[in-house]
Design an enzyme around this catalytic site. Structure first.
Site, short mmCIF file in Angstrom:
data_model
loop_
_atom_site.label_atom_id
_atom_site.label_comp_id
_atom_site.label_asym_id
_atom_site.label_seq_id
_atom_site.Cartn_x
_atom_site.Cartn_y
_atom_site.Cartn_z
N ARG A 25 -5.00 78.60 2.01
CA ARG A 25 -4.88 77.63 2.75
C ARG A 25 -2.83 78.16 3.19
NH1 ARG A 25 -1.49 72.63 0.23
NH2 ARG A 25 -1.95 71.13 2.04
N HIS A 70 2.21 69.39 7.41
CA HIS A 70 2.48 69.84 6.52
C HIS A 70 4.21 69.57 6.51
CE1 HIS A 70 2.14 72.29 2.45
NE2 HIS A 70 3.35 72.19 2.36
N GLU A 108 0.61 65.69 0.83
CA GLU A 108 1.07 64.62 0.28
C GLU A 108 2.11 63.25 1.11
OE1 GLU A 108 4.46 67.19 -1.51
OE2 GLU A 108 2.40 68.11 -3.06
N ASN A 151 -2.25 68.10 -4.49
CA ASN A 151 -1.40 68.95 -5.43
C ASN A 151 -0.79 68.82 -6.73
OD1 ASN A 151 -1.77 70.15 -2.82
ND2 ASN A 151 0.52 70.10 -2.20
N TYR A 158 1.77 69.57 -9.66
CA TYR A 158 2.48 70.85 -10.40
C TYR A 158 3.18 70.05 -12.29
CZ TYR A 158 3.36 72.44 -6.17
OH TYR A 158 2.81 72.98 -5.10
N GLU A 214 -2.54 72.71 -4.36
CA GLU A 214 -1.60 73.40 -4.60
C GLU A 214 -1.38 73.39 -6.76
OE1 GLU A 214 2.46 71.99 -3.27
OE2 GLU A 214 1.36 72.23 -1.05
#
Ligand code: FCB
Length: 438
Positions: A76, A120, A165, A286, A288, A346
């Site tokens: 990606r 992005h 995002e 994504n 985290y 991600e």
């Protein structure tokens, strides 16, 4: 016990253009806000910038060999809008186009599937100076750029991500909340219109979705007020994006909360229908970390305060490591959002790395990777529709406002020499991919 992933599950890694490419003024590339930040008037860097980054623009072939060595099935990356249209729109810059043609062809010839994010975090500077995504003209220019990308690369790229995002774009700025909500709404419209464009395009036989940064929110205690705090932050970070994009409506409790505080934004009558009638093929996540919220009367809005878990491990970003929250998040999506196909687009961690005798031992990142993949495996076993996982990131790279101080890579970059060293986490991932199990 070993856990085998489904046979069509895909393992990959992710990057983005400005964070790795470098060659910032090469071959006619235009400017983004990042080309101005930390540069003096002559364009010289005054702090960390992405002018050179990982020099991937020149080293992409060597980098693809590294991807191959890791065994990645898919990659990606993001396309830099200002390489294609240096001024955002107008004349196409064929030197910039040529870079992506070569990158895509090389990936395919090495057996790695290219997948691309249209945008992005690197909006053409001209648009930033004109209000960015607050200005509806940006949507028009974005669609023109998206169409050009579909025309040029759509024969070989079959997985597209509209935005990365949108929460960060909408809320990490100095605008008043009403305008931030408007920005988010414009991003949703641009997303839905890009899907419409893609589905009607001759090359539109692939899949298209968005990439959201999501994190499960937990109350610190069972107390009602802590639960309210967690619910509000969940509304702000997760539901404000998931609900309109998947259900075609904004969460009512959040609308009420924003209205009570005097914040509103403009929705045209047809907007929600447009979003609803152009559903995405998959949801990119994504992930985290998570949030733990306790009630705070001092936060007049969400009544929430982030609680720091005393016993937990935190990454260099200050993010708590909590793999089980990925499982919970995926089960939530399964149950509340029609079990839409999910790609983890991600997931990764910044820790301090050190080279010892030519190797980078990063046990904390190895552990992070394994445990998060275990959560993915468990969620799949329990019915979640997760079909892909992309580690963030393939390389250490330019971590936006934090420059090169944070290393997320499976591959270490020595920024002085541009040497690449596969870290232990890279080898651990290589093993997982090879065995397709954890
Ligand atoms: C995400 C961004 C990505 C990278 C990671 C650490 O928010 O999408 O570009 O900065 O965080």
């Amino acid at each position: 016990m070993t856990h085998k992933f489904p046979k069509d599950f895909i393992f990959g890694a992710a990057t983005s253009a400005y964070q790795i490419e470098g060659a910032a003024s090469k071959d006619g590339r235009g400017q983004t806000m990042w080309d101005v930040i930390n540069h003096d008037e002559q364009g010289h860097p005054t702090a960390d910038v992405g002018d050179v980054a990982c020099d991937h623009y020149h080293r992409y072939k060597e980098d693809i060999q590294l991807m191959k060595e890791l065994g990645l099935q898919s990659y990606r990356f993001s396309i830099s809008w200002v390489r294609i249209y240096p001024k955002g729109h107008g004349d196409i810059n064929f030197l910039g186009v040529d870079f992506y043609q070569r990158l895509i062809d090389e990936l395919i010839s090495q057996g790695i599937e290219p997948t691309a994010t249209l945008w992005h975090g690197d909006l053409p500077l001209v648009y930033d100076e004109n209000g960015g995504w607050l200005n509806p003209d940006t949507i028009t220019h974005y669609l023109n750029y998206a169409k050009t990308c579909f025309d040029l690369f759509g024969d070989r790229i079959k997985i597209w991500y509209t935005h990365n995002e949108p929460w960060c774009t909408a809320f990490l700025n100095d605008h008043p909340l009403s305008q931030q909500l408007q920005i988010a709404h414009h991003l949703f419209l641009a997303h839905a219109k890009a899907i419409q464009l893609y589905k009607n395009h001759p090359y539109g036989d692939g899949k298209i979705g968005i990439v959201l940064n999501l994190g499960k929110q937990y109350p610190k205690t069972f107390d009602k007020m802590d639960q309210l705090a967690a619910r509000n932050v969940d509304g702000f970070v997760n539901r404000w994006f998931l609900d309109p994009l998947i259900k075609g409506e904004y969460p009512k409790d959040m609308i009420k909360l924003y209205h009570q505080a005097g914040h509103s934004f403009t929705i045209q009558e047809e907007d929600m229908d447009l979003i609803k009638s152009h559903p995405m093929d998959f949801l990119g996540i994504n992930m985290y970390s998570r949030g733990v919220q306790s009630y705070s009367p001092f936060n007049p809005f969400f009544y929430a305060q982030d609680y720091h878990m005393p016993e937990a491990t935190y990454t260099e970003m200050g993010w708590e490591v909590c793999p089980s929250s990925l499982y919970d998040l995926l089960i939530d999506i399964k149950e509340k959002y029609q079990n839409i196909p999910v790609f983890i687009t991600e997931n990764g961690a910044a820790f301090k790395d050190e080279i010892i005798e030519g190797r980078v031992h990063d046990p904390l990142r190895v552990d992070y990777l394994r445990k998060h993949l275990e959560s993915v495996y468990q969620a799949i076993t329990d019915g979640a529709n997760v079909t892909r996982y992309y580690a963030w990131s393939l390389f250490d790279n330019f971590e936006w406002g934090l420059g090169y101080s944070k290393r997320f890579g499976l591959i270490y970059i020595d920024y002085e020499t541009q040497n690449r060293i596969i870290k232990d986490s890279g080898y651990a991932y290589q093993k997982i991919i090879k065995k397709r199990s954890i």
